[in-house]
Design a protein around this motif. Structure first.
Motif, PDB file in Angstrom:
ATOM      1  N   ILE A 149       0.825  -1.214   0.000  1.00 62.72           N
ATOM      2  CA  ILE A 149       0.000   0.000   0.000  1.00 62.72           C
ATOM      3  C   ILE A 149       0.856   1.259   0.000  1.00 62.72           C
ATOM      4  N   THR A 150       2.029   1.197   0.595  1.00 66.34           N
ATOM      5  CA  THR A 150       2.843   2.406   0.781  1.00 66.34           C
ATOM      6  C   THR A 150       4.164   2.393   0.020  1.00 66.34           C
ATOM      7  N   GLN A 151       4.506   1.285  -0.595  1.00 67.51           N
ATOM      8  CA  GLN A 151       5.804   1.164  -1.257  1.00 67.51           C
ATOM      9  C   GLN A 151       5.981   2.257  -2.311  1.00 67.51           C
ATOM     10  N   GLY A 152       7.098   2.972  -2.217  1.00 68.97           N
ATOM     11  CA  GLY A 152       7.398   4.000  -3.201  1.00 68.97           C
ATOM     12  C   GLY A 152       6.704   5.330  -2.975  1.00 68.97           C
ATOM     13  N   ILE A 153       5.903   5.448  -1.931  1.00 74.69           N
ATOM     14  CA  ILE A 153       5.202   6.698  -1.631  1.00 74.69           C
ATOM     15  C   ILE A 153       6.118   7.568  -0.771  1.00 74.69           C
ATOM     16  N   ALA A 154       6.465   8.740  -1.269  1.00 72.82           N
ATOM     17  CA  ALA A 154       7.323   9.670  -0.532  1.00 72.82           C
ATOM     18  C   ALA A 154       6.489  10.446   0.483  1.00 72.82           C
ATOM     19  N   PRO A 155       7.131  11.052   1.483  1.00 75.68           N
ATOM     20  CA  PRO A 155       6.381  11.920   2.400  1.00 75.68           C
ATOM     21  C   PRO A 155       5.607  12.975   1.619  1.00 75.68           C
ATOM     22  N   PHE A 156       4.421  13.305   2.096  1.00 78.72           N
ATOM     23  CA  PHE A 156       3.589  14.270   1.374  1.00 78.72           C
ATOM     24  C   PHE A 156       2.810  15.144   2.343  1.00 78.72           C
ATOM     25  N   GLU A 157       2.421  16.300   1.847  1.00 80.51           N
ATOM     26  CA  GLU A 157       1.590  17.205   2.633  1.00 80.51           C
ATOM     27  C   GLU A 157       0.128  16.978   2.310  1.00 80.51           C
ATOM     28  N   THR A 158      -0.710  17.103   3.327  1.00 85.07           N
ATOM     29  CA  THR A 158      -2.149  17.018   3.135  1.00 85.07           C
ATOM     30  C   THR A 158      -2.840  17.994   4.073  1.00 85.07           C
ATOM     31  N   GLN A 159      -4.051  18.349   3.724  1.00 84.97           N
ATOM     32  CA  GLN A 159      -4.869  19.232   4.555  1.00 84.97           C
ATOM     33  C   GLN A 159      -6.023  18.406   5.102  1.00 84.97           C
ATOM     34  N   ASP A 160      -6.058  18.247   6.438  1.00 83.65           N
ATOM     35  CA  ASP A 160      -6.988  17.268   6.990  1.00 83.65           C
ATOM     36  C   ASP A 160      -7.065  17.466   8.510  1.00 83.65           C
ATOM     37  N   GLU A 161      -7.742  16.539   9.171  1.00 84.51           N
ATOM     38  CA  GLU A 161      -7.729  16.455  10.628  1.00 84.51           C
ATOM     39  C   GLU A 161      -6.744  15.360  11.028  1.00 84.51           C
ATOM     40  N   LEU A 162      -5.876  15.665  11.990  1.00 89.16           N
ATOM     41  CA  LEU A 162      -4.887  14.705  12.459  1.00 89.16           C
ATOM     42  C   LEU A 162      -5.406  14.102  13.770  1.00 89.16           C
ATOM     43  N   TYR A 163      -5.990  12.914  13.669  1.00 87.01           N
ATOM     44  CA  TYR A 163      -6.541  12.237  14.839  1.00 87.01           C
ATOM     45  C   TYR A 163      -5.429  11.646  15.709  1.00 87.01           C
ATOM     46  N   PHE A 164      -5.714  11.549  17.000  1.00 85.16           N
ATOM     47  CA  PHE A 164      -4.820  10.824  17.904  1.00 85.16           C
ATOM     48  C   PHE A 164      -5.637  10.228  19.053  1.00 85.16           C
ATOM     49  N   ASN A 165      -5.009   9.330  19.778  1.00 90.39           N
ATOM     50  CA  ASN A 165      -5.633   8.629  20.912  1.00 90.39           C
ATOM     51  C   ASN A 165      -6.921   7.897  20.512  1.00 90.39           C
ATOM     52  N   GLN A 166      -6.858   7.242  19.389  1.00 86.77           N
ATOM     53  CA  GLN A 166      -7.946   6.356  19.011  1.00 86.77           C
ATOM     54  C   GLN A 166      -7.794   5.050  19.802  1.00 86.77           C
ATOM     55  N   GLU A 167      -8.894   4.439  20.179  1.00 84.94           N
ATOM     56  CA  GLU A 167      -8.829   3.327  21.129  1.00 84.94           C
ATOM     57  C   GLU A 167      -9.194   1.987  20.494  1.00 84.94           C
ATOM     58  N   GLY A 168      -8.565   0.948  21.003  1.00 82.80           N
ATOM     59  CA  GLY A 168      -8.854  -0.402  20.555  1.00 82.80           C
ATOM     60  C   GLY A 168      -7.721  -1.330  20.922  1.00 82.80           C
ATOM     61  N   ASP A 169      -8.013  -2.644  20.991  1.00 81.90           N
ATOM     62  CA  ASP A 169      -6.975  -3.599  21.362  1.00 81.90           C
ATOM     63  C   ASP A 169      -6.717  -4.649  20.289  1.00 81.90           C
ATOM     64  N   VAL A 170      -7.325  -4.480  19.106  1.00 80.46           N
ATOM     65  CA  VAL A 170      -7.025  -5.367  17.988  1.00 80.46           C
ATOM     66  C   VAL A 170      -5.613  -5.069  17.503  1.00 80.46           C
ATOM     67  N   GLU A 171      -4.852  -6.100  17.189  1.00 77.57           N
ATOM     68  CA  GLU A 171      -3.484  -5.904  16.708  1.00 77.57           C
ATOM     69  C   GLU A 171      -3.505  -5.201  15.359  1.00 77.57           C
ATOM     70  N   ILE A 172      -2.653  -4.172  15.205  1.00 76.23           N
ATOM     71  CA  ILE A 172      -2.592  -3.432  13.953  1.00 76.23           C
ATOM     72  C   ILE A 172      -1.161  -3.357  13.449  1.00 76.23           C
ATOM     73  N   HIS A 173      -1.050  -3.093  12.134  1.00 79.93           N
ATOM     74  CA  HIS A 173       0.245  -2.873  11.499  1.00 79.93           C
ATOM     75  C   HIS A 173       0.234  -1.458  10.919  1.00 79.93           C
ATOM     76  N   PRO A 174       0.848  -0.466  11.602  1.00 77.91           N
ATOM     77  CA  PRO A 174       0.819   0.921  11.142  1.00 77.91           C
ATOM     78  C   PRO A 174       1.535   1.098   9.799  1.00 77.91           C
ATOM     79  N   LEU A 175       0.954   1.964   8.954  1.00 76.50           N
ATOM     80  CA  LEU A 175       1.504   2.199   7.618  1.00 76.50           C
ATOM     81  C   LEU A 175       2.089   3.592   7.447  1.00 76.50           C
ATOM     82  N   TYR A 176       1.393   4.627   7.951  1.00 79.11           N
ATOM     83  CA  TYR A 176       1.929   5.980   7.851  1.00 79.11           C
ATOM     84  C   TYR A 176       1.462   6.809   9.036  1.00 79.11           C
ATOM     85  N   ALA A 177       2.135   7.965   9.234  1.00 80.65           N
ATOM     86  CA  ALA A 177       1.911   8.752  10.439  1.00 80.65           C
ATOM     87  C   ALA A 177       2.252  10.219  10.184  1.00 80.65           C
TER      88      ALA A 177
END
Length: 232
Positions: A149-177
């Motif tokens: 999903i992310t291979q070859g994608i360089a850092p980029f700027e976007t205009q959006d809402e930056l969420y944090f402290n989302q909750e859950g205990d399902v195992e995840i594999h983070p892709l971007y931040a």
């Protein structure tokens, strides 16, 4: 590999939550997904479409939250979503859809469906510490540069809402931040997970039309649909 287009059921809408701009971002989601001809999107503005026959669809994409609507999903809709997962079909969760059917929803806690919180690995908890930076521009950095999903994608700027402290205990594999101006930490904004036999992709990006002006957002979304459908 099939030469038939991937069939995506995209569910958007909520008359009680206009400021989440689903009316303006939904056409752009459709346009992004269908841009290369290998993905076909069917749009519904009725969440109870899930109670119908989902057999023709390869991927379920949710851009919906039942804000101020305590109506529970019907038992048939719930059963169909679970069956979708059992069949190993793909699931994509966009932006504020992570807050749907949650016990903490203002005026809608009665809609709580615990199984939804297993499908959606990180949810907005209105009773907890979930929040977001002021709407604005920030830089997104890939955390896993080797994932399809992310291979070859360089850092980029976007205009959006930056969420944090989302909750859950399902195992995840983070892709971007991106780095939050409030927490001063790099906050994960997208990840993959699993639900029963399905692949799941969740992104916290996608507040409005500006969120989809970044070519990288559109590209990662297309790739995500292909990946959850095992075509990537």
């Amino acid at each position: 590999m099939s030469n038939q287009p991937l069939k995506v059921l995209l569910i958007s809408g909520n008359e009680n939550h206009k400021w989440h701009n689903w009316e303006e971002n939904t056409p752009l989601i459709q346009e992004a997904l269908q841009a290369e001809g290998d993905i076909a999107v069917t749009l519904s503005l009725d969440i109870e479409v899930l109670a119908g026959d989902l057999a023709e669809f390869d991927v379920l994409a949710l851009n919906y939250c039942n804000w101020h609507d305590p109506t529970e999903l019907s038992e048939q809709a719930k059963a169909n979503v679970i069956a979708f997962g059992e069949q190993g079909k793909g699931i994509v969760i966009l932006h504020f859809a992570n807050g749907a059917f949650h016990f903490s929803l203002p005026e809608a806690g009665a809609s709580d469906w615990p199984e939804y919180h297993r499908i959606v690995p990180r949810a907005w908890n209105h009773h907890g510490e979930s929040a977001h930076d002021d709407y604005g521009t920030f830089t997104v950095r890939m955390l896993d540069e080797s994932h399809p999903i992310t291979q070859g994608i360089a850092p980029f700027e976007t205009q959006d809402e930056l969420y944090f402290n989302q909750e859950g205990d399902v195992e995840i594999h983070p892709l971007y931040a991106a780095v939050s101006n409030i927490t001063n930490k790099e906050e994960p904004l997208a990840w993959t997970s699993g639900y029963r036999n399905s692949r799941v992709y969740q992104t916290l990006l996608g507040h409005d039309r500006h969120a989809y002006t970044a070519s990288e957002v559109r590209e990662t979304l297309r790739r995500a649909v292909r990946w959850v459908a095992r075509r990537l």
